[in-house]
Motif scaffolding. Structure first.
Motif, PDB file in Angstrom:
ATOM      1  N   ARG A  12     -52.706 -17.984  80.645  1.00  0.00           N
ATOM      2  CA  ARG A  12     -52.860 -18.425  79.249  1.00  0.00           C
ATOM      3  C   ARG A  12     -54.318 -18.295  78.801  1.00  0.00           C
ATOM      4  NH1 ARG A  12     -49.103 -20.650  82.011  1.00  0.00           N
ATOM      5  NH2 ARG A  12     -47.017 -20.605  81.134  1.00  0.00           N
ATOM      6  N   TYR A  16     -37.225 -21.595  74.025  1.00  0.00           N
ATOM      7  CA  TYR A  16     -38.639 -21.661  73.624  1.00  0.00           C
ATOM      8  C   TYR A  16     -38.787 -21.919  72.124  1.00  0.00           C
ATOM      9  CZ  TYR A  16     -39.573 -20.055  78.310  1.00  0.00           C
ATOM     10  OH  TYR A  16     -39.631 -19.987  79.671  1.00  0.00           O
ATOM     11  N   SER A  32     -52.800 -26.677  84.330  1.00  0.00           N
ATOM     12  CA  SER A  32     -51.834 -26.141  83.359  1.00  0.00           C
ATOM     13  C   SER A  32     -50.714 -25.426  84.099  1.00  0.00           C
ATOM     14  CB  SER A  32     -52.546 -25.147  82.431  1.00  0.00           C
ATOM     15  OG  SER A  32     -51.637 -24.196  81.918  1.00  0.00           O
ATOM     16  N   HIS A  33     -49.478 -25.855  83.853  1.00  0.00           N
ATOM     17  CA  HIS A  33     -48.294 -25.194  84.404  1.00  0.00           C
ATOM     18  C   HIS A  33     -48.373 -25.021  85.914  1.00  0.00           C
ATOM     19  CE1 HIS A  33     -48.150 -24.403  80.132  1.00  0.00           C
ATOM     20  NE2 HIS A  33     -46.847 -24.369  80.286  1.00  0.00           N
ATOM     21  N   MET A  44     -44.880 -29.441  87.746  1.00  0.00           N
ATOM     22  CA  MET A  44     -43.855 -28.424  87.434  1.00  0.00           C
ATOM     23  C   MET A  44     -43.121 -27.967  88.679  1.00  0.00           C
ATOM     24  SD  MET A  44     -44.652 -25.528  84.704  1.00  0.00           S
ATOM     25  CE  MET A  44     -43.356 -25.668  83.507  1.00  0.00           C
ATOM     26  N   TYR A  45     -43.907 -27.738  89.751  1.00  0.00           N
ATOM     27  CA  TYR A  45     -43.314 -27.219  90.998  1.00  0.00           C
ATOM     28  C   TYR A  45     -42.885 -28.408  91.853  1.00  0.00           C
ATOM     29  CZ  TYR A  45     -45.202 -22.764  89.492  1.00  0.00           C
ATOM     30  OH  TYR A  45     -45.478 -21.637  88.760  1.00  0.00           O
ATOM     31  N   PRO A  59     -47.466 -29.133  81.582  1.00  0.00           N
ATOM     32  CA  PRO A  59     -46.659 -30.129  80.884  1.00  0.00           C
ATOM     33  C   PRO A  59     -46.121 -31.174  81.864  1.00  0.00           C
ATOM     34  CG  PRO A  59     -45.320 -28.198  81.352  1.00  0.00           C
ATOM     35  CD  PRO A  59     -46.675 -27.930  81.952  1.00  0.00           C
ATOM     36  N   ASP A  94     -40.351 -30.140  84.757  1.00  0.00           N
ATOM     37  CA  ASP A  94     -40.286 -29.155  85.845  1.00  0.00           C
ATOM     38  C   ASP A  94     -40.109 -27.749  85.258  1.00  0.00           C
ATOM     39  OD1 ASP A  94     -37.635 -28.885  85.111  1.00  0.00           O
ATOM     40  OD2 ASP A  94     -36.803 -29.798  86.916  1.00  0.00           O
ATOM     41  N   LEU A  95     -39.860 -26.775  86.129  1.00  0.00           N
ATOM     42  CA  LEU A  95     -39.774 -25.376  85.685  1.00  0.00           C
ATOM     43  C   LEU A  95     -38.644 -25.130  84.675  1.00  0.00           C
ATOM     44  CD1 LEU A  95     -40.427 -23.604  89.101  1.00  0.00           C
ATOM     45  CD2 LEU A  95     -41.838 -23.360  87.045  1.00  0.00           C
ATOM     46  N   GLN A 120     -42.196 -24.066  75.775  1.00  0.00           N
ATOM     47  CA  GLN A 120     -40.850 -24.265  76.298  1.00  0.00           C
ATOM     48  C   GLN A 120     -40.338 -25.570  75.675  1.00  0.00           C
ATOM     49  OE1 GLN A 120     -40.525 -24.073  80.566  1.00  0.00           O
ATOM     50  NE2 GLN A 120     -38.363 -23.611  80.454  1.00  0.00           N
ATOM     51  N   ASP A 134     -41.567 -29.347  76.384  1.00  0.00           N
ATOM     52  CA  ASP A 134     -42.824 -29.508  77.133  1.00  0.00           C
ATOM     53  C   ASP A 134     -43.969 -29.797  76.162  1.00  0.00           C
ATOM     54  OD1 ASP A 134     -43.282 -26.983  76.099  1.00  0.00           O
ATOM     55  OD2 ASP A 134     -43.800 -26.037  78.000  1.00  0.00           O
TER      56      ASP A 134
END
Ligand SMILES: C[S@@+](CC[C@H](N)C(=O)[O-])C[C@H]1O[C@@H](n2cnc3c(N)ncnc32)[C@H](O)[C@@H]1O
Length: 225
Positions: free
Chosen positions: A13, A90, A147-148, A152-153, A179, A182-183, A214, A217
């Motif tokens: 990003r 999205y 970020s991300h 998330m994971y 965010p 999660d993914l 997304q 998020d």
């Protein structure tokens, strides 16, 4: 086992996205910032251009420019195919369509690649794997960003998150994570459990962001000492 680059999907990003996700105002932008899991984002490049002070940490910085560039080209088609299939998940507002998304991401990653070797020499891109100890003293950075990556994971697990965020909070006065899903953009028990853990000793704030790509998020986690 050695970490393999083909286990990572590099997708970066830009500074404007970081600014919106992390609610960075002009004062924040002039602070000493650490970016954890910055990968091929061009936040560091753009901040350096405007005399900012950003150090990025990531596992992929153990690889050469050519290796990262090759991996970016490999994943580009697959990622865009997945985006096409899931485009209804999205919000097409800040980024208006798939074509614009690909242009923004590829331009961010090209800018990162153009800066990578210089930034490595200057100590701005540092190969580091969380949750290992960082070679900095307490409160060396004003703000630590993720970020991300963190939260998330979820497969990385609770212990990984507690250890990683504890180490980030050792070297940073505050951390911001975006965010808070999660993914698949779902809220998870892991996030609630991690928040409960840090609420005991830190000030925890959840801020709604204008930035939402997304669907769902649009929340930023801030943890302060
Ligand atoms: C989805 S990318 C996000 C890149 C960037 N933050 C952005 O938003 O554009 C996640 C990044 O986390 C990095 N990463 C994954 N596990 C890590 C770890 N244990 N320590 C440091 N970085 C890690 C990956 O190499 C990858 O570059």
């Amino acid at each position: 086992m050695a970490f393999k680059l083909d286990s990572v999907v590099p997708w970066g990003r830009n500074m404007e996205e970081y600014r919106l996700m992390f609610q960075l105002d002009d004062r924040d932008m002039s602070k000493k910032i650490a970016g954890f899991g910055d990968g091929p984002a061009c936040f560091n490049y753009e901040m350096t251009e405007r005399n900012g002070d950003v150090t990025s940490f990531d596992l992929i910085y153990q690889f050469s420019k050519e290796e990262i560039e090759k991996r970016i080209e490999e994943v580009r088609i697959t990622v865009m195919q997945q985006m096409r299939e899931n485009k209804d998940h999205y919000v097409w507002k800040h980024i208006r369509n798939l074509e614009e998304l690909e242009n923004i991401r590829m331009s961010a990653m090209r800018r990162f690649l153009s800066d990578y070797e210089k930034g490595k020499k200057e100590g701005r891109y540092v190969f580091h794997e969380l949750p290992h100890r960082l070679p900095y003293e307490v409160d060396y950075f004003d703000i630590g960003l993720s970020s991300h990556f963190l939260l998330m994971y979820t497969s990385l697990g609770y212990d990984f998150h507690i250890a990683s965020m504890t180490e980030m909070l050792r070297v940073c006065k505050e951390i911001r994570i975006f965010p808070m899903v999660d993914l698949d953009a779902n809220k998870t028990d892991l996030i609630g459990n991690v928040i409960s853990y840090f609420q005991k000793d830190y000030t925890v704030e959840i801020v709604k962001t204008e930035y939402e790509f997304q669907k769902g998020d649009n929340k930023l986690l801030i943890i302060r000492k």
